[in-house]
Design a protein around this motif. Sequence first.
Motif, mmCIF file in Angstrom:
data_model
loop_
_atom_site.group_PDB
_atom_site.id
_atom_site.type_symbol
_atom_site.label_atom_id
_atom_site.label_comp_id
_atom_site.label_asym_id
_atom_site.label_seq_id
_atom_site.Cartn_x
_atom_site.Cartn_y
_atom_site.Cartn_z
ATOM 1 N N ALA A 18 0.747 -1.098 0.182
ATOM 2 C CA ALA A 18 -0.192 0.050 -0.194
ATOM 3 C C ALA A 18 1.073 1.655 0.276
ATOM 4 O O ALA A 18 0.179 2.714 0.560
ATOM 5 N N ALA A 19 2.281 1.340 -0.039
ATOM 6 C CA ALA A 19 3.322 2.010 -0.037
ATOM 7 C C ALA A 19 3.183 2.888 -1.381
ATOM 8 O O ALA A 19 3.536 3.782 -1.375
ATOM 9 N N ARG A 20 2.607 2.597 -2.368
ATOM 10 C CA ARG A 20 2.590 2.652 -3.880
ATOM 11 C C ARG A 20 1.565 2.988 -4.102
ATOM 12 O O ARG A 20 0.278 1.678 -4.012
ATOM 13 N N SER A 21 0.586 3.904 -5.240
ATOM 14 C CA SER A 21 -0.307 3.837 -6.022
ATOM 15 C C SER A 21 -0.146 3.149 -7.291
ATOM 16 O O SER A 21 0.772 2.417 -7.374
ATOM 17 N N GLY A 81 3.030 4.528 8.638
ATOM 18 C CA GLY A 81 3.322 4.352 7.316
ATOM 19 C C GLY A 81 4.150 5.693 6.800
ATOM 20 O O GLY A 81 4.561 6.741 7.311
ATOM 21 N N THR A 82 4.605 5.810 5.037
ATOM 22 C CA THR A 82 4.791 6.833 4.395
ATOM 23 C C THR A 82 4.016 7.628 4.075
ATOM 24 O O THR A 82 2.808 7.694 3.980
ATOM 25 N N PRO A 83 4.811 8.945 3.653
ATOM 26 C CA PRO A 83 3.614 10.348 3.597
ATOM 27 C C PRO A 83 3.312 9.083 2.001
ATOM 28 O O PRO A 83 2.115 10.073 1.292
ATOM 29 N N ALA A 84 3.834 8.947 1.198
ATOM 30 C CA ALA A 84 3.260 8.128 -0.158
ATOM 31 C C ALA A 84 2.378 7.271 -0.167
ATOM 32 O O ALA A 84 1.523 7.718 -0.818
ATOM 33 N N PHE A 118 -3.246 1.984 9.076
ATOM 34 C CA PHE A 118 -1.548 0.902 9.210
ATOM 35 C C PHE A 118 -1.751 1.165 7.471
ATOM 36 O O PHE A 118 -2.281 -0.254 6.946
ATOM 37 N N LEU A 119 -0.686 1.768 7.219
ATOM 38 C CA LEU A 119 -0.653 1.485 5.707
ATOM 39 C C LEU A 119 1.043 1.085 5.052
ATOM 40 O O LEU A 119 0.762 0.203 4.061
ATOM 41 N N ASP A 120 1.947 1.086 5.700
ATOM 42 C CA ASP A 120 2.887 0.364 4.990
ATOM 43 C C ASP A 120 4.032 0.278 6.272
ATOM 44 O O ASP A 120 3.940 0.400 7.270
ATOM 45 N N ASP A 121 5.467 -0.617 6.399
ATOM 46 C CA ASP A 121 6.076 -1.484 6.809
ATOM 47 C C ASP A 121 7.014 -0.530 6.984
ATOM 48 O O ASP A 121 8.303 -0.459 8.037
ATOM 49 N N GLU A 122 7.288 1.260 6.727
ATOM 50 C CA GLU A 122 8.213 2.187 6.423
ATOM 51 C C GLU A 122 7.853 3.480 7.365
ATOM 52 O O GLU A 122 6.515 3.404 6.763
ATOM 53 N N GLY A 123 8.893 4.163 7.485
ATOM 54 C CA GLY A 123 7.763 5.462 7.722
ATOM 55 C C GLY A 123 7.766 6.184 9.576
ATOM 56 O O GLY A 123 7.057 6.973 9.165
ATOM 57 N N TYR A 124 8.454 5.228 9.757
ATOM 58 C CA TYR A 124 8.122 5.410 11.537
ATOM 59 C C TYR A 124 8.754 5.060 12.914
ATOM 60 O O TYR A 124 9.135 3.844 11.937
ATOM 61 N N ASP A 125 8.611 5.055 13.322
ATOM 62 C CA ASP A 125 9.834 4.780 14.659
ATOM 63 C C ASP A 125 8.647 3.196 14.967
ATOM 64 O O ASP A 125 8.054 3.482 15.602
ATOM 65 N N LEU A 126 9.645 2.355 15.020
ATOM 66 C CA LEU A 126 8.744 0.905 15.304
ATOM 67 C C LEU A 126 8.340 1.281 16.716
ATOM 68 O O LEU A 126 7.071 0.834 17.086
ATOM 69 N N ASN A 127 9.180 1.700 17.843
ATOM 70 C CA ASN A 127 8.741 1.293 19.117
ATOM 71 C C ASN A 127 7.873 2.507 19.331
ATOM 72 O O ASN A 127 6.865 2.014 19.974
ATOM 73 N N LYS A 128 8.927 4.109 19.949
ATOM 74 C CA LYS A 128 7.658 4.956 19.800
ATOM 75 C C LYS A 128 6.824 5.416 19.172
ATOM 76 O O LYS A 128 5.301 5.342 19.854
ATOM 77 N N ASP A 129 5.678 5.408 17.995
ATOM 78 C CA ASP A 129 4.877 5.423 17.573
ATOM 79 C C ASP A 129 4.236 3.930 17.345
ATOM 80 O O ASP A 129 2.415 4.402 17.044
#
Length: 282
Positions: free
Chosen positions: A55-58, A103-106, A137-148
Amino acid sequence: MQISRFSEIAQDFPVVFFDSYGVLRNHNGLIPGAIECVEQMRARGIHVRVLTNNAARSPVAAAARLAYYGLPGIPAEEVITSGATTRHFLEQKIRSGKVAYLGTPAAAEYIISAGLEAVPVAEVDFDKLDEIKGFAFLDDEGYDLNKDINRTINLLRQRLVPVVVANTDLLYPVDKENVALATGSIARLVEYVLGRQFAKFGKPASQMFQMGLDSVAQFFPEVSPKDILMVGDTLHTDILGGNSFGVTTALVLSGNTRADSVDLEVRTSGIIPDFVCNSIGE
């Protein structure tokens, strides 16, 4: 399990659905023979669609990504993403307001295209939680795994809002031997902690398969599940989803499922593909 040649199987189906990562490409780039496989299908008039839980890309970005890796023959209109089904859910369930996300802004473009304001969970104002109308829940990247993730749990403890999981994958391969946690694993953790069930899209859910079928029906009106071959590298998403939707399934050993473990994985999961192939390049 008996290994079949993909080229011999695919020629019997007027429609082929491919997963993307692990089927068309992997950590090494394009699967050897992928270009020739798609070209041969085009020559035979086979309808091709790519169904991806990414879901990270259109669809446009996903098609461009395949072209970047050397497979330019799949246009955006032939790509079905889990983000597209997520956008439809958001359009139906949330009329206006802010949707927080991991997730990421994309990936957040799916929220924005539904006419909503996307807010990374790291930027949520906990003094104004009433502004948050949903969570994704959108993507595997773009956030801090613990804090967020902790912020996500605390947000959802305090706000009972619709929650959607755009990507149900539990793991994704980062190289030949190693994997990393995918969005579906994070969502399952939060579900367990909160004792809740979230709306899930992407394979194995039926929505993507139905969108793929509807897409093909524009050109092949009489299409039905019996006409479709679903090709994937993961039992719990591609193959389970295909089996549940009533299409024929082919498991390839070029991604998540390895040749030395396929027998055990099929026996222990009870998810049985109709065919097993080394890759689409054979």
